[in-house]
Scaffold this motif. Structure first.
Motif, PDB file in Angstrom:
ATOM      1  N   ASP A  33       0.869  -1.171   0.000  1.00 35.68           N
ATOM      2  CA  ASP A  33       0.000   0.000   0.000  1.00 35.68           C
ATOM      3  C   ASP A  33       0.907   1.222   0.000  1.00 35.68           C
ATOM      4  N   ILE A  34       0.422   2.307  -0.568  1.00 37.43           N
ATOM      5  CA  ILE A  34       1.171   3.562  -0.589  1.00 37.43           C
ATOM      6  C   ILE A  34       0.255   4.647  -0.039  1.00 37.43           C
ATOM      7  N   ASP A  35       0.736   5.350   0.993  1.00 40.60           N
ATOM      8  CA  ASP A  35      -0.112   6.399   1.563  1.00 40.60           C
ATOM      9  C   ASP A  35       0.026   7.698   0.770  1.00 40.60           C
ATOM     10  N   GLU A  36      -0.724   8.707   1.194  1.00 44.62           N
ATOM     11  CA  GLU A  36      -0.768   9.976   0.454  1.00 44.62           C
ATOM     12  C   GLU A  36       0.572  10.712   0.450  1.00 44.62           C
ATOM     13  N   LYS A  37       1.475  10.364   1.367  1.00 41.54           N
ATOM     14  CA  LYS A  37       2.803  10.988   1.410  1.00 41.54           C
ATOM     15  C   LYS A  37       3.848  10.176   0.649  1.00 41.54           C
ATOM     16  N   GLY A  38       3.413   9.061   0.061  1.00 42.93           N
ATOM     17  CA  GLY A  38       4.334   8.245  -0.725  1.00 42.93           C
ATOM     18  C   GLY A  38       5.055   7.160   0.055  1.00 42.93           C
ATOM     19  N   TYR A  39       4.656   6.953   1.299  1.00 41.10           N
ATOM     20  CA  TYR A  39       5.287   5.903   2.094  1.00 41.10           C
ATOM     21  C   TYR A  39       4.690   4.544   1.726  1.00 41.10           C
ATOM     22  N   ILE A  40       5.571   3.581   1.590  1.00 42.38           N
ATOM     23  CA  ILE A  40       5.196   2.239   1.149  1.00 42.38           C
ATOM     24  C   ILE A  40       5.154   1.322   2.351  1.00 42.38           C
ATOM     25  N   LYS A  41       4.106   0.528   2.410  1.00 38.62           N
ATOM     26  CA  LYS A  41       3.953  -0.449   3.482  1.00 38.62           C
ATOM     27  C   LYS A  41       3.529  -1.776   2.867  1.00 38.62           C
ATOM     28  N   LEU A  42       4.117  -2.847   3.364  1.00 36.78           N
ATOM     29  CA  LEU A  42       3.722  -4.171   2.905  1.00 36.78           C
ATOM     30  C   LEU A  42       2.332  -4.499   3.416  1.00 36.78           C
ATOM     31  N   THR A  43       1.516  -5.095   2.576  1.00 35.20           N
ATOM     32  CA  THR A  43       0.229  -5.634   3.035  1.00 35.20           C
ATOM     33  C   THR A  43       0.539  -6.953   3.743  1.00 35.20           C
ATOM     34  N   SER A  44      -0.454  -7.583   4.335  1.00 34.43           N
ATOM     35  CA  SER A  44      -0.191  -8.879   4.978  1.00 34.43           C
ATOM     36  C   SER A  44       0.276  -9.894   3.939  1.00 34.43           C
ATOM     37  N   LYS A  45      -0.296  -9.840   2.754  1.00 31.95           N
ATOM     38  CA  LYS A  45       0.127 -10.719   1.653  1.00 31.95           C
ATOM     39  C   LYS A  45       1.578 -10.430   1.267  1.00 31.95           C
ATOM     40  N   GLY A  46       1.927  -9.154   1.164  1.00 27.89           N
ATOM     41  CA  GLY A  46       3.281  -8.754   0.811  1.00 27.89           C
ATOM     42  C   GLY A  46       4.287  -9.102   1.888  1.00 27.89           C
ATOM     43  N   GLU A  47       3.891  -8.901   3.135  1.00 26.25           N
ATOM     44  CA  GLU A  47       4.788  -9.213   4.248  1.00 26.25           C
ATOM     45  C   GLU A  47       5.064 -10.718   4.323  1.00 26.25           C
TER      46      GLU A  47
END
Length: 122
Positions: free
Chosen positions: A52-66
């Motif tokens: 997922d990418i938030d409005e500031k451009g920070y990337i976070k793994l989803t549970s599937k990605g993690e």
């Protein structure tokens, strides 16, 4: 999943643990890739629901990605350990080889190496 996408997920996991947050520029620097290449890969991973990418451009793994990233990273760490401790390969070479092999090794062979290392550690 393609090897390159797995490398991106693994890199995001590592950067997340090192820095707490990840942006595309961090990935580009870590992998020494161009910003457009990273942007394209990030868009694909987002579309496939790995990040997922938030409005500031920070990337976070989803549970599937993690889950996928942790699986690849575990392979990387254990294969490196196997090559260094069992095959007596220099760590830098072991890291490079593990990085290539982690994407193509069968689950059966990986589980065998994992069990072998567990038995040796006893």
């Amino acid at each position: 999943m393609y090897e390159s996408r797995e490398n991106y997920l693994e890199t995001i996991l590592i950067l997340q643990s090192e820095n707490g947050s990840v942006r595309s520029i961090d990935i580009a620097k870590k992998l020494d890739f161009s910003k457009p290449s990273v942007s394209r890969a990030v868009a694909i991973l987002k579309n496939d629901k790995y990040i997922d990418i938030d409005e500031k451009g920070y990337i976070k793994l989803t549970s599937k990605g993690e889950e996928k990233a942790k699986s690849i990273y575990e392979r990387h760490r254990l294969l490196t350990k196997f090559f260094v401790e069992t095959a007596k390969v220099e760590k830098a070479i072991a890291e490079e080889d593990a990085c290539r092999i982690e994407h193509i090794i069968s689950d059966e062979t990986f589980q065998g190496i994992k069990e072998f290392l567990k038995d040796v550690s006893k």
